[in-house]
Design a protein around this motif. Structure first.
Motif, short mmCIF file in Angstrom:
data_model
loop_
_atom_site.label_atom_id
_atom_site.label_comp_id
_atom_site.label_asym_id
_atom_site.label_seq_id
_atom_site.Cartn_x
_atom_site.Cartn_y
_atom_site.Cartn_z
N MET A 127 0.83 -1.22 0.00
CA MET A 127 0.00 0.00 0.00
C MET A 127 0.85 1.25 0.00
SD MET A 127 -3.40 -0.73 2.30
CE MET A 127 -2.63 -1.58 3.66
N THR A 128 1.96 1.20 0.77
CA THR A 128 2.85 2.36 0.79
C THR A 128 3.45 2.61 -0.58
OG1 THR A 128 3.37 1.87 3.10
CG2 THR A 128 4.83 3.38 1.96
N LYS A 129 3.79 1.53 -1.27
CA LYS A 129 4.43 1.66 -2.57
C LYS A 129 3.47 2.17 -3.64
CE LYS A 129 7.14 -0.96 -5.97
NZ LYS A 129 8.22 0.03 -6.01
N TYR A 130 2.22 1.69 -3.61
CA TYR A 130 1.29 2.01 -4.70
C TYR A 130 0.31 3.12 -4.36
CZ TYR A 130 3.13 -2.00 -7.17
OH TYR A 130 3.97 -2.87 -7.83
N LEU A 131 0.08 3.38 -3.08
CA LEU A 131 -0.80 4.48 -2.68
C LEU A 131 -0.02 5.65 -2.10
CD1 LEU A 131 -3.70 2.54 -0.88
CD2 LEU A 131 -3.58 3.27 -3.27
N GLY A 132 1.26 5.42 -1.81
CA GLY A 132 2.07 6.45 -1.16
C GLY A 132 1.83 6.43 0.35
N VAL A 133 2.71 7.09 1.08
CA VAL A 133 2.59 7.13 2.54
C VAL A 133 1.29 7.81 2.95
CG1 VAL A 133 3.66 7.96 4.66
CG2 VAL A 133 5.08 7.10 2.82
N ASP A 134 0.89 8.83 2.21
CA ASP A 134 -0.35 9.54 2.53
C ASP A 134 -1.57 8.65 2.31
OD1 ASP A 134 -1.50 12.25 3.25
OD2 ASP A 134 -2.57 11.86 1.39
N GLY A 135 -1.57 7.88 1.20
CA GLY A 135 -2.69 6.97 0.94
C GLY A 135 -2.76 5.87 1.97
N TYR A 136 -1.59 5.35 2.38
CA TYR A 136 -1.58 4.35 3.43
C TYR A 136 -2.09 4.94 4.74
CZ TYR A 136 0.18 1.05 6.89
OH TYR A 136 0.29 0.17 7.94
N GLY A 137 -1.77 6.21 4.98
CA GLY A 137 -2.26 6.88 6.18
C GLY A 137 -3.78 6.95 6.21
N GLU A 138 -4.41 7.11 5.06
CA GLU A 138 -5.88 7.13 5.00
C GLU A 138 -6.46 5.77 5.39
OE1 GLU A 138 -7.22 8.36 1.19
OE2 GLU A 138 -6.71 10.47 1.48
N VAL A 139 -5.84 4.70 4.87
CA VAL A 139 -6.31 3.36 5.22
C VAL A 139 -6.15 3.12 6.72
CG1 VAL A 139 -5.94 0.89 4.87
CG2 VAL A 139 -5.77 2.47 2.93
N VAL A 140 -5.01 3.52 7.25
CA VAL A 140 -4.74 3.34 8.67
C VAL A 140 -5.76 4.09 9.51
CG1 VAL A 140 -3.12 3.91 10.53
CG2 VAL A 140 -2.29 2.86 8.42
N ALA A 141 -6.12 5.30 9.10
CA ALA A 141 -7.09 6.09 9.86
C ALA A 141 -8.42 5.36 9.98
CB ALA A 141 -7.28 7.45 9.18
N VAL A 142 -8.87 4.71 8.91
CA VAL A 142 -10.13 3.97 8.95
C VAL A 142 -10.00 2.74 9.84
CG1 VAL A 142 -11.85 2.73 7.60
CG2 VAL A 142 -10.79 4.79 6.67
#
Length: 453
Positions: free
Chosen positions: A1-16
């Protein structure tokens, strides 16, 4: 997820995911009773039926009530964690799936099937990873699809657990008032504990980080926290084996071995886990740059600090936590959780605005360290357990991690820890050598030879 969504995108998943974990705390407060009394019922009768349905009677209304109140808590969580829009249904779906799966996990522990539980947990994680890979190959990976990758395996593992439990549970609902009373009596003191746990882990860290920093920062911290969580699992899994053992020894009127473990063996485990953590972090730190690129240095720096919080948590997970459940002293667990939460919130508020993610990591260290002291005081006064050299056993890893953090060299920090460990063992050699012999003997209790009756 970090590689394909970026750290910010992974952060969104983590928040949920963190939002769903916060909700789990509100319905999971009775889960420990299923493991505790399920073992007892299983030892007595070979089933866990009464305990299983007693806890189900508590769980189902709790989940339904929380869903009915979603209009109140959903906007609040969304604001605190800056959740992406249109993920409410995924949040709720994952919450329900995780609640059901947790119930069956504790049922497996109650039925003395820790190997099955561990295997299903491993399969769940492997399935999540496989689905994420499939999403990558089909170029459909986004925040919503990633969340679905967590929901499906949780439901699948809950269904799989039904197969393994079919011999110890009758699927005809059976409510026994006595078992229900025992479950409620055991669990009620845990309500503040579970609420406090919500404020003592990365949940509250995530709220502060989301407010003062960004989703990208939350992603970096969560990656480090995930690696640290892997380190903690060694202690968690080992501790999960002790509760069935303690209950069994109690049923056999052989509780002297429980005291031997708590007083003489736990310090050896504490010093061993501390050194082991530093070795694993050193290896992990060399591997992380291959996967996380520019964010690697910050991830490793946070992981080094967080590993000290894991070292402080190890004596609790390896000894005090199963002992408290065995003695049904859940109020001490509550004291541990409340202390951890209070310290974590206070230090987060003090350090995160000034020092960012490093402040969040040191807040976790402070919280685990002080909470451990509180539990040790309670247990000594209530049950007259001697702690002997458990606290000195934590000095080597503390010195090594502090050196590595200050001077930025984990290799030398490891040698500092080894030197301090040698010093501690020399000082307490009169206790260490007999304790080592006891540990070898205790191994025969945990893993008896098949030829022995």
């Amino acid at each position: 997820m970090t590689k394909y969504l970026g750290v910010d995108g992974y952060g969104e998943v983590v928040a949920v995911i963190i939002a769903t974990q916060i909700l789990q705390v509100l319905v999971g407060w009775s889960s420990a009773a299923l493991a505790r009394y399920g073992i007892e019922e299983f030892v007595e009768s070979g089933s866990i039926n009464k305990c299983f349905w007693a806890r189900a009677v508590i769980l189902v209304p709790s989940v339904v009530l929380l869903l009915l109140l979603s209009f109140a808590w959903l906007p609040l969580l969304s604001r605190w964690l800056k959740l992406p829009q249109d993920v409410a249904w995924l949040l709720i779906a994952y919450f329900v799936a995780a609640a059901v799966w947790l119930h069956f996990q504790n049922a497996l522990v109650g039925a003395k099937m820790p190997l099955v539980q561990g295997a299903l947990l491993a399969i769940e994680r492997a399935a999540i990873f496989a689905i994420l890979l499939l999403l990558v190959f089909t170029e459909t990976l986004d925040t919503r699809a990633a969340l679905i990758a967590y929901i499906i395996p949780a439901l699948a593992m809950a269904v799989s657990a039904v197969f393994f439990l079919r011999q110890v549970i009758s699927w005809r609902i059976e409510i026994d008032r006595e078992w229900l009373r025992r479950t409620v009596t055991f669990s009620l003191p845990l309500i503040p504990a579970f609420l406090a746990i919500n404020l003592s882990t990365n949940y509250i860290d995530a709220v502060f980080i989301s407010q003062y920093l960004s989703h990208a920062a939350l992603g970096v911290y969560s990656i480090a926290y995930q690696f640290n969580g892997m380190l903690l699992q060694f202690s968690v899994l080992a501790g999960s084996l002790l509760l069935p053992l303690f209950v069994t020894l109690d049923a056999q009127k052989d509780t002297a071995k429980v005291r031997i473990f708590m007083e003489d063996i736990l310090p050896i485990l504490a010093i061993s886990v501390g050194i082991g953590l530093m070795v694993i972090v050193l290896i992990t730190g060399a591997v992380i740059p291959f996967f996380f690129g520019d964010a690697s240095y910050e991830i490793v720096s946070i992981l080094i600090i967080l590993s000290l919080s894991t070292a402080f948590a190890a004596p609790f997970m390896l000894g005090y936590f199963p002992y408290l459940n065995f003695r049904s002293a859940t109020y001490v667990w509550t004291a541990h959780a409340v202390t951890t939460a209070t310290v974590n919130i206070a230090v987060d508020a003090l350090l995160i605005p000034r020092y960012g993610l490093v402040g969040a990591a040191w807040a976790s260290v402070a919280a685990q360290g002080l909470a451990l002291m509180v539990v040790m005081i309670f247990i000594h006064r209530k049950f007259s357990l001697k702690h002997k050299w458990t606290i000195p056993a934590l000095i080597p890893v503390s010195g090594g991690i502090v050196y590595a953090t200050v001077y930025g060299n984990l290799v030398i920090g490891l040698f500092v820890a080894l030197a301090l460990a040698a010093l501690v063992l020399f000082i307490f050699r009169k206790s260490f050598i007999p304790s080592l012999s006891l540990l070898i003997g205790f191994r025969q209790v945990l893993f008896p030879r098949t030829s022995e009756k």
